[in-house]
Design an enzyme around this catalytic site. Sequence first.
Site, PDB file in Angstrom:
ATOM      1  N   TYR A  57       0.842  -1.193   0.000  1.00 16.99           N
ATOM      2  CA  TYR A  57       0.000   0.000   0.000  1.00 16.99           C
ATOM      3  C   TYR A  57       0.882   1.251   0.000  1.00 16.99           C
ATOM      4  O   TYR A  57       1.443   1.633   1.030  1.00 16.99           O
ATOM      5  CB  TYR A  57      -0.928   0.035   1.216  1.00 16.99           C
ATOM      6  CG  TYR A  57      -1.890  -1.118   1.329  1.00 16.99           C
ATOM      7  CD1 TYR A  57      -2.197  -1.928   0.229  1.00 16.99           C
ATOM      8  CD2 TYR A  57      -2.510  -1.406   2.539  1.00 16.99           C
ATOM      9  CE1 TYR A  57      -3.090  -2.984   0.347  1.00 16.99           C
ATOM     10  CE2 TYR A  57      -3.417  -2.462   2.659  1.00 16.99           C
ATOM     11  CZ  TYR A  57      -3.691  -3.249   1.565  1.00 16.99           C
ATOM     12  OH  TYR A  57      -4.573  -4.308   1.680  1.00 16.99           O
ATOM     13  N   LEU A 204     -17.843  -1.879   0.776  1.00 18.56           N
ATOM     14  CA  LEU A 204     -18.484  -0.731   0.126  1.00 18.56           C
ATOM     15  C   LEU A 204     -18.290  -0.754  -1.385  1.00 18.56           C
ATOM     16  O   LEU A 204     -18.595   0.228  -2.070  1.00 18.56           O
ATOM     17  CB  LEU A 204     -17.935   0.578   0.710  1.00 18.56           C
ATOM     18  CG  LEU A 204     -18.247   0.818   2.192  1.00 18.56           C
ATOM     19  CD1 LEU A 204     -17.587   2.097   2.678  1.00 18.56           C
ATOM     20  CD2 LEU A 204     -19.749   0.869   2.422  1.00 18.56           C
ATOM     21  N   GLY A 274     -12.397   1.260   5.039  1.00 20.78           N
ATOM     22  CA  GLY A 274     -11.334   2.214   4.761  1.00 20.78           C
ATOM     23  C   GLY A 274     -11.808   3.632   5.013  1.00 20.78           C
ATOM     24  O   GLY A 274     -12.984   3.885   5.257  1.00 20.78           O
ATOM     25  N   ARG A 276     -10.209   8.077   4.435  1.00 17.66           N
ATOM     26  CA  ARG A 276      -9.073   8.945   4.175  1.00 17.66           C
ATOM     27  C   ARG A 276      -8.972  10.085   5.181  1.00 17.66           C
ATOM     28  O   ARG A 276      -8.071  10.911   5.115  1.00 17.66           O
ATOM     29  CB  ARG A 276      -9.094   9.495   2.744  1.00 17.66           C
ATOM     30  CG  ARG A 276     -10.283  10.364   2.400  1.00 17.66           C
ATOM     31  CD  ARG A 276     -10.150  10.936   0.977  1.00 17.66           C
ATOM     32  NE  ARG A 276     -10.249   9.938  -0.059  1.00 17.66           N
ATOM     33  CZ  ARG A 276      -9.218   9.497  -0.791  1.00 17.66           C
ATOM     34  NH1 ARG A 276      -8.004   9.978  -0.589  1.00 17.66           N
ATOM     35  NH2 ARG A 276      -9.400   8.582  -1.724  1.00 17.66           N
TER      36      ARG A 276
END
Length: 311
Positions: A57, A204, A274, A276
């Site tokens: 990642y 998602l 997840g 951000r």
Amino acid sequence: MEYRKLANAGIEVSSIALGTWVFGGDMWGGSDEEDCIKAVCAAIDMGVNLIDTAPIYGFGRSEMILGKALKGKREKVILATKCGLIREGKRISNNLKPESIIKELDESLKRLQTDYIDIYQCHWPDPKTPIRETMACLERLKDKGKIKFIGVSNFDAGQLEAAFKGVKLSTTQNQYSILERKVEEKVLPTAIELGIGMITYGGLGGGILTGKYDTMTSFKGGDARSFFYRFYTKEDFPKIQKLLDLIKEINKPLNQTAINWVRAQKGIASVIVGCRNEKQANENISAAQWDLESKDIEVLRNSAKEIIGVE
């Protein structure tokens, strides 16, 4: 927060876990380091104790950011990372050879600023390396105290069984959502039979189940939504919008409904979400504050099959 026991590990993990693929930035339109650190702190404050990352990642960036975020908080989390995807120039290859695993683990430990990994996972199968060699290497690393538990990711049922013959696997990580249900055929039943906790990702659908995209969207090459989550197509997009209209009738946030659909399935130990930034972390993790009714679970299962053709 709800916690669920990993039978083969004897530990409990939060039913929602924090995923950090976005932290890497390169496949998700960039990321801000400070925002990522705040998101980690928010997740821990909300009761998340399982955080998942991988060296691939951002080619180490996600692990480095997570290492900074966990200063003074390391003992509060079950830290999971991976091995087996190696960058070779512009190519990424699968490598689960013992010497490669040992090198990857040492590099991950440095970036994460820790001396052990709780759950160390093979990121993808490596058809060129006998699984018994890989598992034997991981068992030796466990004996040395560098890792506590062994897991795999993206293995099919046969590969899962083969790995289990070598070591007592604690986890398997696979994509699972209302839109992607292949694991239900063989992988999930196998995991349940062997006592392996399933940790899921992609709940998602790469973001499409949040309802954020109400018009057809295209992403730059290299963005995970352009090649990994194949839902942003001219054929699937309008069908998914129809499904989202149905999900809205439940009268709960779309993202949380999608997360809770996966969380409600038998055999699921934790659902990776997840984010951000702190706001997105709060929005996704808040799914743990309520549960879908059984009738809604079945309505969504059947509707996805009728509208999109998901089996």
